[in-house]
Design a protein around this motif. Structure first.
Motif, mmCIF file in Angstrom:
data_model
loop_
_atom_site.group_PDB
_atom_site.id
_atom_site.type_symbol
_atom_site.label_atom_id
_atom_site.label_comp_id
_atom_site.label_asym_id
_atom_site.label_seq_id
_atom_site.Cartn_x
_atom_site.Cartn_y
_atom_site.Cartn_z
ATOM 1 N N CYS A 149 34.169 53.170 70.621
ATOM 2 C CA CYS A 149 33.908 51.733 71.023
ATOM 3 C C CYS A 149 34.999 51.038 71.622
ATOM 4 O O CYS A 149 36.234 51.213 71.003
ATOM 5 C CB CYS A 149 33.484 51.122 69.889
ATOM 6 S SG CYS A 149 32.956 49.333 70.092
ATOM 7 N N VAL A 150 34.859 50.144 72.304
ATOM 8 C CA VAL A 150 35.804 49.486 73.048
ATOM 9 C C VAL A 150 36.632 48.663 72.010
ATOM 10 O O VAL A 150 37.776 48.548 72.113
ATOM 11 C CB VAL A 150 35.531 48.434 74.266
ATOM 12 C CG1 VAL A 150 34.608 47.457 73.773
ATOM 13 C CG2 VAL A 150 36.629 48.039 74.794
ATOM 14 N N CYS A 151 35.903 48.190 71.012
ATOM 15 C CA CYS A 151 36.388 47.502 69.763
ATOM 16 C C CYS A 151 37.468 48.415 68.878
ATOM 17 O O CYS A 151 38.503 47.602 68.281
ATOM 18 C CB CYS A 151 35.387 46.956 68.891
ATOM 19 S SG CYS A 151 34.370 48.417 68.132
ATOM 20 N N ASP A 152 37.520 49.708 69.128
ATOM 21 C CA ASP A 152 38.444 50.490 68.371
ATOM 22 C C ASP A 152 39.526 50.992 69.476
ATOM 23 O O ASP A 152 40.678 51.371 68.839
ATOM 24 C CB ASP A 152 37.686 51.825 67.778
ATOM 25 C CG ASP A 152 36.720 51.657 67.033
ATOM 26 O OD1 ASP A 152 36.949 50.683 66.162
ATOM 27 O OD2 ASP A 152 35.744 52.410 66.925
ATOM 28 N N THR A 187 40.929 48.494 71.753
ATOM 29 C CA THR A 187 41.662 47.517 71.911
ATOM 30 C C THR A 187 42.905 47.110 71.010
ATOM 31 O O THR A 187 44.324 46.918 71.452
ATOM 32 C CB THR A 187 40.706 45.947 72.286
ATOM 33 O OG1 THR A 187 39.757 46.441 73.263
ATOM 34 C CG2 THR A 187 41.743 45.024 72.501
ATOM 35 N N THR A 216 26.401 44.440 71.636
ATOM 36 C CA THR A 216 27.603 43.685 71.913
ATOM 37 C C THR A 216 28.867 44.606 72.425
ATOM 38 O O THR A 216 29.479 43.927 73.194
ATOM 39 C CB THR A 216 28.205 42.713 70.636
ATOM 40 O OG1 THR A 216 27.310 42.013 69.893
ATOM 41 C CG2 THR A 216 29.480 41.972 70.921
ATOM 42 N N TRP A 217 28.838 45.722 72.059
ATOM 43 C CA TRP A 217 30.025 46.540 72.359
ATOM 44 C C TRP A 217 29.727 47.624 73.372
ATOM 45 O O TRP A 217 28.299 48.051 73.819
ATOM 46 C CB TRP A 217 30.531 47.425 70.868
ATOM 47 C CG TRP A 217 30.852 46.484 69.908
ATOM 48 C CD1 TRP A 217 30.088 46.072 68.783
ATOM 49 C CD2 TRP A 217 31.896 45.458 69.941
ATOM 50 N NE1 TRP A 217 30.751 45.229 67.950
ATOM 51 C CE2 TRP A 217 31.757 44.915 68.886
ATOM 52 C CE3 TRP A 217 32.978 45.410 70.807
ATOM 53 C CZ2 TRP A 217 32.706 43.953 68.646
ATOM 54 C CZ3 TRP A 217 33.842 44.495 70.550
ATOM 55 C CH2 TRP A 217 33.948 43.692 69.248
ATOM 56 N N ARG A 235 26.700 50.351 77.228
ATOM 57 C CA ARG A 235 26.467 49.123 76.629
ATOM 58 C C ARG A 235 25.471 49.247 75.511
ATOM 59 O O ARG A 235 24.450 49.638 75.436
ATOM 60 C CB ARG A 235 26.446 47.914 77.215
ATOM 61 C CG ARG A 235 26.154 46.390 76.345
ATOM 62 C CD ARG A 235 26.017 45.133 77.133
ATOM 63 N NE ARG A 235 27.362 45.063 78.063
ATOM 64 C CZ ARG A 235 28.410 44.526 77.623
ATOM 65 N NH1 ARG A 235 28.576 44.102 76.048
ATOM 66 N NH2 ARG A 235 29.452 44.150 78.245
ATOM 67 N N GLN A 261 42.127 41.884 76.090
ATOM 68 C CA GLN A 261 40.970 42.346 76.101
ATOM 69 C C GLN A 261 40.510 42.689 77.518
ATOM 70 O O GLN A 261 40.083 43.747 78.071
ATOM 71 C CB GLN A 261 39.559 42.037 75.189
ATOM 72 C CG GLN A 261 38.434 42.621 75.364
ATOM 73 C CD GLN A 261 37.518 42.362 76.569
ATOM 74 O OE1 GLN A 261 37.639 41.358 76.982
ATOM 75 N NE2 GLN A 261 36.869 43.435 77.015
ATOM 76 N N CYS A 270 30.522 55.052 80.378
ATOM 77 C CA CYS A 270 30.228 54.143 79.168
ATOM 78 C C CYS A 270 28.715 53.722 79.279
ATOM 79 O O CYS A 270 27.777 53.924 80.334
ATOM 80 C CB CYS A 270 31.090 52.815 79.434
ATOM 81 S SG CYS A 270 30.788 51.958 80.836
ATOM 82 N N TYR A 290 30.452 51.405 74.519
ATOM 83 C CA TYR A 290 31.095 52.800 74.164
ATOM 84 C C TYR A 290 31.356 53.715 75.241
ATOM 85 O O TYR A 290 30.746 53.796 76.337
ATOM 86 C CB TYR A 290 29.944 53.382 73.160
ATOM 87 C CG TYR A 290 29.854 52.918 71.939
ATOM 88 C CD1 TYR A 290 30.248 53.526 70.770
ATOM 89 C CD2 TYR A 290 29.174 51.499 71.780
ATOM 90 C CE1 TYR A 290 30.435 52.690 69.369
ATOM 91 C CE2 TYR A 290 28.979 51.225 70.663
ATOM 92 C CZ TYR A 290 29.431 51.567 69.410
ATOM 93 O OH TYR A 290 29.294 50.814 68.329
ATOM 94 N N SER A 332 39.718 46.187 79.640
ATOM 95 C CA SER A 332 38.604 46.473 80.212
ATOM 96 C C SER A 332 39.063 46.844 81.692
ATOM 97 O O SER A 332 38.268 47.732 82.277
ATOM 98 C CB SER A 332 37.684 45.312 80.219
ATOM 99 O OG SER A 332 37.190 45.055 78.994
#
Length: 128
Positions: free
Chosen positions: A62-65, A67, A97-98, A94, A74, A92, A100, A78
């Motif tokens: 996940c992009v959340c992991d 950043t 919200t996230w 979506r 962010q 990737c 991957y 991206s």
């Protein structure tokens, strides 16, 4: 193709492409395509992102992991991920919200094939 767009690398199988950088001279179109991919890999942040994505257990991240591993905003992360996607190295999806990301192994296999000396097995073939 605009100057900002990077052509996909993974759309041609190793066997269907060129014989390799070390076996025969590249054509102009092949050289342009490869230069764009190497340019995408030439940035330390993008190289680290690719490594983080490729080495992730389960094959995606996940992009959340991604950043928090960088001292960058962010939007900058991206942008780097977009460059890797446009180079055909990652893809990737979506999910809510996230977003991957996962490696496109055929692209890295093609790079490995291009850089392997003729008559030499790929690294994966020697360890088997």
């Amino acid at each position: 193709m605009s100057k900002q767009e990077v052509g996909p690398l993974g759309h041609v199988a190793v066997d269907d492409c060129c014989p390799g950088l070390l076996a025969a001279p590249l054509g102009e179109e092949q050289a342009v395509e490869l230069a764009r991919v190497f340019k995408a890999l030439g940035d330390p942040v993008r190289l680290r992102l690719l490594s983080m994505i490729a080495s992730r257990e389960g094959g995606e991240i996940c992009v959340c992991d991604l950043t928090p591993a960088f001292d960058l905003s962010q939007p900058t992360i991206s942008h780097h991920l977009k460059q890797l996607r446009q180079a055909g190295l990652i893809d990737c999806e979506r999910r809510g919200t996230w977003v991957y990301y996962w490696l496109l192994p055929e692209a890295t296999d093609r790079l490995a094939g291009l850089l392997t000396r003729p008559g030499r097995p790929l690294p994966a073939e020697t360890s088997a």
